[in-house]
Structures are given as structure tokens and as C-alpha cells.
Design a protein around this motif. Structure first.
Motif, PDB file in Angstrom:
ATOM      1  N   ILE A   1       0.928  -1.261   0.186  1.00 15.56           N
ATOM      2  CA  ILE A   1       0.086   0.158  -0.110  1.00 15.56           C
ATOM      3  C   ILE A   1       0.939   1.278  -0.090  1.00 15.56           C
ATOM      4  O   ILE A   1       1.730   1.247   0.847  1.00 15.56           O
ATOM      5  CB  ILE A   1      -0.947   0.022   1.104  1.00 15.56           C
ATOM      6  N   ALA A   2       0.539   1.983  -0.885  1.00 18.61           N
ATOM      7  CA  ALA A   2       1.082   3.646  -0.805  1.00 18.61           C
ATOM      8  C   ALA A   2       0.365   4.373   0.222  1.00 18.61           C
ATOM      9  O   ALA A   2      -0.945   4.416  -0.286  1.00 18.61           O
ATOM     10  CB  ALA A   2       1.310   4.100  -2.013  1.00 18.61           C
ATOM     11  N   ALA A   3       0.615   4.948   1.083  1.00 16.58           N
ATOM     12  CA  ALA A   3      -0.172   5.753   1.969  1.00 16.58           C
ATOM     13  C   ALA A   3       0.396   6.895   2.245  1.00 16.58           C
ATOM     14  O   ALA A   3       1.504   7.410   2.591  1.00 16.58           O
ATOM     15  CB  ALA A   3      -0.424   4.932   3.325  1.00 16.58           C
ATOM     16  N   ALA A   4      -0.688   8.059   2.084  1.00 13.83           N
ATOM     17  CA  ALA A   4      -0.361   9.161   2.706  1.00 13.83           C
ATOM     18  C   ALA A   4       0.139   9.339   3.957  1.00 13.83           C
ATOM     19  O   ALA A   4      -0.014   8.817   4.782  1.00 13.83           O
ATOM     20  CB  ALA A   4      -1.386  10.214   2.519  1.00 13.83           C
TER      21      ALA A   4
ATOM     22  N   MET B   1      -3.255   3.720   9.406  1.00 13.69           N
ATOM     23  CA  MET B   1      -3.021   2.761   8.691  1.00 13.69           C
ATOM     24  C   MET B   1      -2.561   1.647   9.292  1.00 13.69           C
ATOM     25  O   MET B   1      -2.889   0.351   9.200  1.00 13.69           O
ATOM     26  CB  MET B   1      -2.235   3.236   7.558  1.00 13.69           C
ATOM     27  N   ASN B   2      -1.558   1.777  10.355  1.00 20.97           N
ATOM     28  CA  ASN B   2      -0.849   0.540  11.070  1.00 20.97           C
ATOM     29  C   ASN B   2      -2.068  -0.167  11.906  1.00 20.97           C
ATOM     30  O   ASN B   2      -2.062  -1.148  11.931  1.00 20.97           O
ATOM     31  CB  ASN B   2       0.293   1.247  12.020  1.00 20.97           C
TER      32      ASN B   2
ATOM     33  N   ALA C   1      -5.782  -4.443  12.814  1.00 22.01           N
ATOM     34  CA  ALA C   1      -7.225  -5.000  12.774  1.00 22.01           C
ATOM     35  C   ALA C   1      -7.632  -5.985  11.703  1.00 22.01           C
ATOM     36  O   ALA C   1      -8.147  -6.727  12.121  1.00 22.01           O
ATOM     37  CB  ALA C   1      -8.168  -3.653  13.091  1.00 22.01           C
ATOM     38  N   TYR C   2      -7.226  -5.489  10.592  1.00 22.45           N
ATOM     39  CA  TYR C   2      -7.565  -6.633   9.494  1.00 22.45           C
ATOM     40  C   TYR C   2      -7.010  -7.872   9.484  1.00 22.45           C
ATOM     41  O   TYR C   2      -7.596  -8.898   9.497  1.00 22.45           O
ATOM     42  CB  TYR C   2      -7.002  -5.751   8.248  1.00 22.45           C
ATOM     43  N   LYS C   3      -5.761  -7.773  10.019  1.00 20.71           N
ATOM     44  CA  LYS C   3      -4.918  -9.249  10.085  1.00 20.71           C
ATOM     45  C   LYS C   3      -5.360 -10.021  11.228  1.00 20.71           C
ATOM     46  O   LYS C   3      -5.186 -11.296  11.196  1.00 20.71           O
ATOM     47  CB  LYS C   3      -3.424  -8.749  10.205  1.00 20.71           C
TER      48      LYS C   3
ATOM     49  N   PHE D   1      -3.749   5.293  -0.904  1.00 25.38           N
ATOM     50  CA  PHE D   1      -4.371   6.072  -0.325  1.00 25.38           C
ATOM     51  C   PHE D   1      -3.884   7.412  -0.213  1.00 25.38           C
ATOM     52  O   PHE D   1      -2.821   7.782   0.372  1.00 25.38           O
ATOM     53  CB  PHE D   1      -4.377   5.417   1.284  1.00 25.38           C
ATOM     54  N   SER D   2      -4.581   8.450  -0.574  1.00 25.90           N
ATOM     55  CA  SER D   2      -3.911   9.847  -0.725  1.00 25.90           C
ATOM     56  C   SER D   2      -4.635  10.663  -0.058  1.00 25.90           C
ATOM     57  O   SER D   2      -5.774  10.687   0.360  1.00 25.90           O
ATOM     58  CB  SER D   2      -4.163  10.081  -2.504  1.00 25.90           C
ATOM     59  N   ALA D   3      -3.864  11.742   0.196  1.00 16.71           N
ATOM     60  CA  ALA D   3      -4.565  12.868   1.242  1.00 16.71           C
ATOM     61  C   ALA D   3      -5.213  13.774   0.182  1.00 16.71           C
ATOM     62  O   ALA D   3      -5.854  14.852   0.945  1.00 16.71           O
ATOM     63  CB  ALA D   3      -3.382  13.603   2.033  1.00 16.71           C
TER      64      ALA D   3
END
Length: 258
Positions: free
Chosen positions: A31-34, A41-42, A47-49, A81-83
Motif C-alpha cells: 500500500i502507498a499511503a499518505a 493505517m498501522n 485490525a484487518y490481520k 491512499f492519498s490525502a
């Protein structure tokens, strides 16, 4: 530092992640995250895992503009995920993303300081020499930096503050400048301020001083056929993920469900 150097530096840091450079596999995404998502995101991934323990999800953070450029140049990201919603829209227009961008949150600017009580400070008060250096993200490629500039201009202090401004490559580096004392005040993302529970003092920048920070994500062409990428995209639109975004100070887009 030049923009090209910064891009190369970010690209080098990305090579340290355990990527599969060939075709993506269905139990691994990147994932590319702002940078404003560094805490949230962490939390989302963790939570997803819990329900998907075999999944491998790597995240690279940076300014949205720099991440956009890297994706355009072929960096192997599955989700972006862009800002700033305009960047995912650009990828769609260029044929480098699948489907349409999905708004996931609205961000906010705050004035944050490790050494001052900011609870009653206004943006215009930053003119006072006692506030020292002011850190903002680079407006050229960081959405939060662009909005910080807008807020300072709207408050009528942009020109006068030029000698005292310190520019971070992204909003996370900007926050680090303020936290470390390299700047006495940072105009940073509320999400980062909330991630530092019990540290420093902050106050919201009036939203009327800058354009809304509508944040969106999109599946890249690489991630379009990846089952894990698709499932994570669905997850971040669900109620559990929305609660996590809200915890970090984001406003949530209307899903049309109620």
C-alpha cells in the motif's frame, strides 16, 4: 534537497520492503499511503490481520504527490491512499488505476507544539517572534502543506513568516521537526497529533481557512485482480474501519447507508 533526490530517497526506502517484484500474489499487497495515515493505517492493518492472519500487507508512507509520481513511474503498489482526491483521479485518467477513487476520510490541520500551550493560539498569532520556527509540509507535493499555505495566506501572515518557515518533505517529517525542536510549532495533521497521545499541545486550524482535505483511495492496475487488495478495499469502507478513522480525528464521508 531537490525533488528528484527526494523521490530517489523514497524509492530506495521502498526497496527495503519485502516485495515480490514480479506479478502480485493474492496473499500479499503493498500500500502507498499518505504520511498523515502513519498511525491510522498501522492500526487498520493490524485490525484487518486479526481476521486474516495469513495475509501480508506492507505499507510505504510519503507525501501524496511523491507517491503519485512513483506509481506513475511503475512502482509496485496495489492500493494508493492519498490525502488529496485529485491524485487518485489522475491515476484513473492515465489508465494506471482500476475503478473510481473512493473517498475514505476528511482530514484536518492543527497547530501543534511540544513547548507551547496552543489551546488558545490563532493562526495569526504565529507572527509573534516567541513562536520561533514554524514547520509545514512542502506545498508543492504534500496536500497538508498546500492547505497550510492556504491557511497562512488566509490569515494574512504567509509573507511575513517566510524567514521562519521550515519545510518537511511530507506531513510526518513536518511533525518530526516540531516534535524534535527543530521547529517550535508545526502545522500538522490532526491524525498525527492524536497518535501522540499525551504529547504536546494542539488546536484545530479553522477549516474556513483552507480547502477541504478530502482523502480518497484507489486500486492500482497492479492491484485490480488481487483478491487481498480488493478485500482490504472493502474492509476500509466498513464500520470497523470507519470507527478507527474517527478515533484519529477524521471526519467520515457519507456512505449513503443512513
Amino acid at each position: 534537497m531537490t525533488r528528484l533526490f527526494l523521490l530517489r530517497l523514497l524509492a530506495l526506502s521502498m526497496t527495503l520492503l519485502p516485495w515480490t517484484p514480479a506479478a502480485a500474489d493474492d496473499d500479499h499487497i503493498t500500500i502507498a499511503a499518505a504520511a498523515d495515515l502513519n498511525g491510522v493505517m498501522n492500526t487498520l492493518v493490524d485490525a484487518y490481520k486479526q481476521g486474516h492472519p495469513d495475509s501480508r500487507i506492507d505499507v510505504a508512507y510519503g507525501s501524496s504527490g511523491n507517491l503519485l509520481t512513483l506509481i506513475e513511474e511503475g512502482a509496485p503498489f496495489d492500493l494508493f491512499f492519498s490525502a488529496d482526491s485529485s491524485y487518485p483521479k489522475r491515476l484513473v485518467a492515465e489508465g494506471k488505476a482500476s475503478g473510481q477513487p473512493v473517498p475514505y476520510a476528511y482530514g484536518h490541520l492543527v497547530l501543534w507544539s511540544a513547548s507551547f500551550d496552543m489551546s488558545e493560539v490563532r493562526v495569526a498569532d504565529l507572527l509573534q517572534p516567541s513562536f520561533g520556527r514554524i514547520a509545514i509540509a512542502n506545498p508543492q507535493h504534500a496536500p497538508y502543506g498546500k492547505r497550510a499555505e492556504q491557511a497562512l495566506r488566509a490569515a494574512g501572515v504567509w509573507d511575513a513568516l517566510q524567514p521562519r518557515l521550515v519545510f518537511g518533505n511530507d506531513i510526518a517529517q513536518t511533525a518530526e521537526f516540531a516534535q524534535s525542536g527543530n521547529a517550535q510549532v508545526g502545522i500538522i495533521a490532526e491524525s498525527l497529533a492524536r497518535a501522540w497521545t499525551g504529547k504536546g499541545s494542539y488546536i484545530l486550524v479553522p477549516p474556513s481557512l483552507y480547502e477541504p482535505l478530502q482523502q480518497s483511495f484507489v486500486l492500482t492496475q497492479r492491484g485490480a485482480d488481487n483478491a487481498l487488495a480488493q478485500d482490504f478495499a472493502t474492509y476500509v469502507q466498513g464500520e470497523d474501519a470507519r470507527a478507527i478513522f474517527a478515533k484519529y480525528g477524521f471526519n467520515l464521508p457519507d456512505t449513503g447507508e443512513h
